[in-house]
Design an enzyme around this catalytic site. Structure first.
Site, PDB file in Angstrom:
ATOM      1  NE  ARG A  67     -19.055  15.878  -3.379  1.00 57.06           N
ATOM      2  CZ  ARG A  67     -18.785  14.839  -4.179  1.00 57.06           C
ATOM      3  NH1 ARG A  67     -19.378  14.751  -5.351  1.00 57.06           N
ATOM      4  NH2 ARG A  67     -17.948  13.902  -3.809  1.00 57.06           N
ATOM      5  CD  GLU A  96     -16.010   5.347   1.331  1.00 58.61           C
ATOM      6  OE1 GLU A  96     -16.264   6.520   1.026  1.00 58.61           O
ATOM      7  OE2 GLU A  96     -16.750   4.658   2.039  1.00 58.61           O
TER       8      GLU A  96
HETATM    9  P1  AMP Z   1     -11.364   9.891   1.038  1.00 58.06           P
HETATM   10  O1  AMP Z   1     -10.139  10.187   0.215  1.00 58.06           O
HETATM   11  O2  AMP Z   1     -11.612   8.435   1.195  1.00 58.06           O
HETATM   12  O3  AMP Z   1     -11.344  10.640   2.358  1.00 58.06           O
HETATM   13  O4  AMP Z   1     -12.609  10.404   0.195  1.00 58.06           O
HETATM   14  C1  AMP Z   1     -12.969  11.739   0.213  1.00 58.06           C
HETATM   15  C2  AMP Z   1     -13.378  12.243  -1.141  1.00 58.06           C
HETATM   16  O5  AMP Z   1     -14.233  11.327  -1.824  1.00 58.06           O
HETATM   17  C3  AMP Z   1     -14.159  13.527  -0.975  1.00 58.06           C
HETATM   18  O6  AMP Z   1     -13.780  14.420  -2.029  1.00 58.06           O
HETATM   19  C4  AMP Z   1     -15.606  13.119  -1.092  1.00 58.06           C
HETATM   20  O7  AMP Z   1     -16.326  14.041  -1.828  1.00 58.06           O
HETATM   21  C5  AMP Z   1     -15.583  11.748  -1.765  1.00 58.06           C
HETATM   22  N1  AMP Z   1     -16.308  10.712  -1.021  1.00 58.06           N
HETATM   23  C6  AMP Z   1     -15.771   9.596  -0.485  1.00 58.06           C
HETATM   24  N2  AMP Z   1     -16.696   8.835   0.111  1.00 58.06           N
HETATM   25  C7  AMP Z   1     -17.860   9.492  -0.016  1.00 58.06           C
HETATM   26  C8  AMP Z   1     -19.193   9.232   0.423  1.00 58.06           C
HETATM   27  N3  AMP Z   1     -19.520   8.139   1.129  1.00 58.06           N
HETATM   28  N4  AMP Z   1     -20.147  10.158   0.136  1.00 58.06           N
HETATM   29  C9  AMP Z   1     -19.825  11.278  -0.552  1.00 58.06           C
HETATM   30  N5  AMP Z   1     -18.596  11.569  -1.000  1.00 58.06           N
HETATM   31  C10 AMP Z   1     -17.617  10.700  -0.750  1.00 58.06           C
END
Ligand code: AMP
Length: 172
Positions: free
Chosen positions: A60, A97
């Site tokens: 995205r 996450e």
């Molecule tokens: P992080 O590495 O934990 O900051 O996760 C960010 C990445 O995971 C991004 O590329 C987001 O598209 C995806 N992502 C993580 N959590 C979510 C969520 N709650 N909703 C949508 N996309 C998420």
């Protein structure tokens, strides 16, 4: 304005696994007025900042990154999942996450001293963008800002991106 953008994002509970509230930006992107507003509001911050490259994170982040780059007259660089980029790459691993993963960037994608924005749809724990910031820094790029449509405040992802500035249009 931000409220309208916010309400164009759809919540999907328990995706991709139980306990995750997925912020689905596809509903924002398919709305022409909302998509244009999102890109304009983000790009506005960087006008006159001599941005050379926008680094978009698969998948995205490509949508946000390419639109931003076009608007700013910058180039766009793709950071992809392992095995997708055809030339020599640098690789970084990170905690998500939900799970762990790795990302790659072409070794010749960024020249030392270039002004770079890192773009993705959403900042959660900051693991993903943090890994990308590490790659960009390792290559000598100057990170002007990390830009997101959405930031999940309570996960404190921006702390992982320090000392780089972070911007998000919408916070939860
Ligand atoms: P992080 O590495 O934990 O900051 O996760 C960010 C990445 O995971 C991004 O590329 C987001 O598209 C995806 N992502 C993580 N959590 C979510 C969520 N709650 N909703 C949508 N996309 C998420």
């Amino acid at each position: 304005m931000i409220d309208q953008l916010k309400s164009s994002i759809r919540d999907i509970p328990d995706f991709p696994k139980k306990g995750i509230l997925f912020k689905d930006i596809t509903t924002l992107c398919k709305d022409a007025a909302m998509f244009q507003r999102m890109v304009d509001l983000m790009a506005h911050r960087y006008v006159g900042k001599k941005i050379d490259l926008v680094v978009g994170i698969e998948a995205r982040g490509f949508v946000v990154g390419a639109a931003l780059a076009y608007k700013l007259g910058a180039g766009v660089v793709l950071v992809r999942k392992p095995g997708k980029l055809p030339h020599k790459t640098h690789k970084a691993s990170y905690a998500l996450e939900y799970g762990t993963d790795s990302l790659e960037i072409h070794q010749d994608a960024i020249e030392a001293g270039q002004n770079v924005i890192i773009a993705d749809d959403l900042l959660a724990t900051g693991g993903t963008a943090g890994a990308v910031a590490g790659l960009v820094t390792q290559m000598g790029g100057n990170i002007v800002e990390c830009a997101f449509i959405v930031e999940l405040d309570e996960l404190k992802g921006r702390d992982k991106l320090l000392p780089h500035p972070v911007f998000s249009l919408i916070k939860y």
